[in-house]
Motif scaffolding. Structure first.
Motif, PDB file in Angstrom:
ATOM      1  N   SER B 168       1.147  -1.204   0.042  1.00 30.10           N
ATOM      2  CA  SER B 168       0.097   0.047  -0.050  1.00 30.10           C
ATOM      3  C   SER B 168       0.921   1.257   0.109  1.00 30.10           C
ATOM      4  CB  SER B 168      -0.831   0.246   1.391  1.00 30.10           C
ATOM      5  OG  SER B 168      -0.317  -0.230   2.461  1.00 30.10           O
ATOM      6  N   TYR B 180       2.245   1.323 -12.619  1.00 31.80           N
ATOM      7  CA  TYR B 180       2.337   2.430 -11.976  1.00 31.80           C
ATOM      8  C   TYR B 180       3.390   2.593 -10.843  1.00 31.80           C
ATOM      9  CZ  TYR B 180      -2.656   2.571 -13.340  1.00 31.80           C
ATOM     10  OH  TYR B 180      -4.000   2.692 -13.834  1.00 31.80           O
ATOM     11  N   THR B 194       0.129  -3.807 -13.146  1.00 39.15           N
ATOM     12  CA  THR B 194      -1.491  -4.409 -12.871  1.00 39.15           C
ATOM     13  C   THR B 194      -2.134  -5.032 -13.998  1.00 39.15           C
ATOM     14  OG1 THR B 194      -2.271  -2.163 -13.873  1.00 39.15           O
ATOM     15  CG2 THR B 194      -1.488  -2.330 -11.533  1.00 39.15           C
ATOM     16  N   MET B 197      -5.187  -7.878 -13.315  1.00 39.54           N
ATOM     17  CA  MET B 197      -5.245  -7.659 -12.066  1.00 39.54           C
ATOM     18  C   MET B 197      -6.529  -7.707 -11.682  1.00 39.54           C
ATOM     19  SD  MET B 197      -4.369  -4.452  -9.679  1.00 39.54           S
ATOM     20  CE  MET B 197      -5.679  -3.223 -10.545  1.00 39.54           C
ATOM     21  N   THR B 199     -10.218  -6.433  -9.867  1.00 41.74           N
ATOM     22  CA  THR B 199     -10.470  -5.290  -8.939  1.00 41.74           C
ATOM     23  C   THR B 199     -11.961  -5.494  -8.206  1.00 41.74           C
ATOM     24  OG1 THR B 199     -12.050  -4.358 -10.845  1.00 41.74           O
ATOM     25  CG2 THR B 199      -9.710  -3.621 -10.767  1.00 41.74           C
ATOM     26  N   VAL B 205      -7.366   3.596  -9.806  1.00 43.11           N
ATOM     27  CA  VAL B 205      -6.065   3.804  -9.278  1.00 43.11           C
ATOM     28  C   VAL B 205      -5.756   5.159  -9.739  1.00 43.11           C
ATOM     29  CG1 VAL B 205      -3.500   3.579  -9.758  1.00 43.11           C
ATOM     30  CG2 VAL B 205      -5.355   1.667  -9.738  1.00 43.11           C
ATOM     31  N   ALA B 211      -3.420   3.754  -2.413  1.00 45.08           N
ATOM     32  CA  ALA B 211      -4.090   2.485  -3.135  1.00 45.08           C
ATOM     33  C   ALA B 211      -3.217   1.240  -2.461  1.00 45.08           C
ATOM     34  CB  ALA B 211      -3.667   2.377  -4.430  1.00 45.08           C
ATOM     35  N   ARG B 212      -4.222   0.080  -2.317  1.00 42.71           N
ATOM     36  CA  ARG B 212      -3.982  -1.129  -1.718  1.00 42.71           C
ATOM     37  C   ARG B 212      -3.691  -2.121  -2.792  1.00 42.71           C
ATOM     38  NH1 ARG B 212      -6.994  -2.816   3.045  1.00 42.71           N
ATOM     39  NH2 ARG B 212      -9.072  -2.373   1.736  1.00 42.71           N
ATOM     40  N   PHE B 213      -2.703  -3.018  -2.949  1.00 48.16           N
ATOM     41  CA  PHE B 213      -2.622  -3.889  -3.703  1.00 48.16           C
ATOM     42  C   PHE B 213      -2.355  -5.414  -2.853  1.00 48.16           C
ATOM     43  CE2 PHE B 213      -2.761  -1.647  -7.598  1.00 48.16           C
ATOM     44  CZ  PHE B 213      -2.159  -0.271  -7.223  1.00 48.16           C
ATOM     45  N   ALA B 225       0.786  -6.982  -9.284  1.00 46.06           N
ATOM     46  CA  ALA B 225      -0.615  -6.803  -8.494  1.00 46.06           C
ATOM     47  C   ALA B 225      -1.516  -7.929  -9.210  1.00 46.06           C
ATOM     48  CB  ALA B 225      -1.034  -5.367  -8.455  1.00 46.06           C
ATOM     49  N   GLU B 227      -4.678  -7.934  -7.297  1.00 49.64           N
ATOM     50  CA  GLU B 227      -5.959  -7.618  -6.994  1.00 49.64           C
ATOM     51  C   GLU B 227      -5.685  -6.106  -6.308  1.00 49.64           C
ATOM     52  OE1 GLU B 227      -7.983 -10.394  -4.477  1.00 49.64           O
ATOM     53  OE2 GLU B 227      -9.797  -8.771  -3.974  1.00 49.64           O
ATOM     54  N   ILE B 228      -6.581  -5.242  -6.519  1.00 53.63           N
ATOM     55  CA  ILE B 228      -6.518  -3.964  -5.873  1.00 53.63           C
ATOM     56  C   ILE B 228      -8.009  -3.811  -4.982  1.00 53.63           C
ATOM     57  CG2 ILE B 228      -7.908  -2.892  -7.755  1.00 53.63           C
ATOM     58  CD1 ILE B 228      -6.291  -0.179  -7.160  1.00 53.63           C
TER      59      ILE B 228
END
Lengths: 192, 323
Positions: B168, B180, B194, B197, B199, B205, B211-213, B225, B227-228
């Motif tokens: 994060s 990113y 990502t 990924m 979501t 994003v 943000a958290r991954f 990543a 999942e976000i």
């Protein structure tokens, strides 16, 4: 024409109003309560008459100082006894054994009331009964002896005791029940 | 028995000599008023604590913990808001002791008072929670409170563990559609890939935002990543590292390099802006959104516009801010 009541026939609330208006009228409150409070002090402490009078003076000074705090939802006597109790606790209550020769002063009526409430055998000589009861009261922990004193010697009801010791009525009931139980045990021990 | 008259007369004489007088009624009323005020304040604070407990429990990632295979004890320590539960306990106790000290408080059994305090604070807490009070307070504390991540919300640290697949931080740049750049809690830069990924809902994003991954470390400072997740509680904590708060947490700006030193940063803001143009764009966008706040700051310190110019912000933006 409306005739004003003499001071000693006035209610406590009326006497409080008089004392607040005129310092000299505080004397009526002193006269009404001094003997009762003096006896109460002697019943819950181990002090002699002179010291009890000193404590009583402190108590009345405190009563006078806090007169504007008296809440008419409460009985004035309960309020006064609560102040007396607090003053005794903060200044003069001793945890050690009472001075030899000093016992809680009990009259015949109070002795018989305790005896009948706690199912003690009270067909003995009145003087002996009072002496026995007094000795047992001295041996009980303070929190139990004080509720017994208030109930039987000061003749306070549960609400008044609650207002004096500042505990809920339910707690007063529990304390009295436990006090009775302990009193019976101590009394029985004494009888052996 | 006391000797009649003498005791009373002596006492009255002492009252006159010592000039003893009854305390004024207003003093007793004030004391009573203060007691009730403290009690009410304690109940309100307990309600606030309840709203925060509810907010943090609702914001937690209970399903994610399960998928990550976290044991119940670990989840307990990470997810249960102990700090706010402790606050709730303390404020309830304060309310209890306060009520007991009121004129008639002694008439009520201890359990009744505690239950009444708990029920009132719970009801208040529910109202505060649904009014968003819990979230607002968490946002504010996360932005400013020292030890937020250590004491108030240790969940933040749980989510800052790239080696265990949890990353994060603040997104500061996008190099292409799926890659990113992110600065984490330790001020480390991470390249986050990502592509492919998953979501959860419509999680975006955004440059300049936290943000958290979930995923895994693929190389040094590279994270793939999988999942976000939406940023819920504690998002203000990461906003401390974002461009806007760097500028606005202090009313007086001393220039970008000094801001960084004041806040313990290694790089200057202007340096970051040169390196990551999207961050500068996000900063400008933030500035324009907070035009009113900037205006109030400028009233106290007109130099603020010069400082913004020094960050390389275009003059037309300054003109817009000054309107």
């Amino acid at each position: 024409m409306h005739k004003e009541k003499p001071p000693l026939e006035k209610t406590d609330a009326e006497l409080v109003a008089l004392a607040l208006a005129n310092q000299e009228d505080f004397l009526y409150i002193i006269e009404r309560y001094k003997d009762r409070l003096f006896n109460y002090i002697r019943r819950i402490t181990n002090v002699g008459p002179e010291d009890a009078e000193d404590i009583l003076q402190d108590i009345f000074l405190k009563i006078y100082l806090n007169l504007n705090d008296f809440d008419q939802d409460l009985k004035f006597s309960s309020w006064v006894y609560a102040i007396a109790r607090n003053q005794v606790i903060s200044n003069h209550r001793k945890l050690q054994a009472r001075a030899e020769g000093h016992q809680v002063a009990i009259d015949d009526e109070a002795a018989h009331s305790i005896a009948s409430d706690i199912d003690l055998i009270d067909d003995m000589d009145a003087g002996l009964l009072k002496e026995n009861i007094s000795r047992v009261l001295e041996r009980l922990p303070d929190k139990y002896s004080e509720v017994l004193v208030l109930k039987f010697l000061e003749e306070k009801n549960y609400q008044e005791i609650s207002d004096i010791i500042r505990r809920p009525i339910g707690t007063v009931g529990s304390l009295l029940n436990k006090a009775r139980e302990l009193f019976k045990k101590e009394y029985a021990k004494q009888g052996r | 028995m006391i000797e009649n008259d003498k005791f009373g007369q002596e006492l009255l004489a002492k009252i006159k000599e010592d000039q003893v007088a009854p305390k004024a009624k207003w003093k007793f009323r004030l004391k009573n008023y203060l007691l009730w005020s403290v009690g009410a304040a304690a109940l309100v604070m307990a309600g606030v604590a309840v709203s925060l407990v509810l907010y943090m429990i609702r914001s937690n990632d209970w399903d994610v913990y399960g998928r990550m295979g976290r044991g119940p004890m670990e989840v307990l320590f990470v997810a249960v808001p102990f700090f706010w539960i402790l606050c709730l306990g303390i404020f309830t106790l304060i309310a209890y002791f306060d009520i007991k000290r009121t004129k008639k408080g002694y008439r009520y059994p201890a359990l009744w008072i505690v239950v009444a305090a708990a029920v009132s604070s719970s009801l208040l807490g529910i109202i505060f929670y649904f009014s968003g009070v819990g979230e607002r307070i968490d946002n504010s504390l996360s932005r400013q409170a020292p030890f937020y991540d250590q004491i108030i919300n240790p969940n933040i640290r749980f989510w800052s563990n790239p080696e265990e697949g949890r990353l994060s931080g603040v997104v500061i740049s996008r190099s292409d559609d799926q890659v990113y750049l992110l600065i984490d809690m330790a001020r480390q830069e991470w390249t986050v890939f990502t592509d492919g990924m998953r979501t959860e809902g419509a999680v975006l994003v955004e440059i300049g935002k936290p943000a958290r991954f979930l995923g895994k470390v693929t190389d040094e400072h590279e994270f793939k990543a999988e999942e976000i997740l939406p940023m819920r509680m504690g998002k203000g904590f990461f906003e401390r590292m974002g461009p806007m708060p760097m500028m606005t947490t202090k009313l007086k700006m001393h220039g970008p390099d000094n801001i960084m030193k004041c806040q313990g940063r290694a790089d200057g803001l202007s340096g970051l802006f040169s390196k990551y143009p999207e961050l500068k764009e996000a900063f400008v966008s933030d500035l324009l959104e907070r035009k009113e706040m900037i205006g109030k700051m400028a009233e106290k310190d007109p130099d603020i516009y010069n400082e913004i110019v020094n960050l390389g912000i275009p003059p037309q933006v300054i003109e817009e801010l000054q309107k």
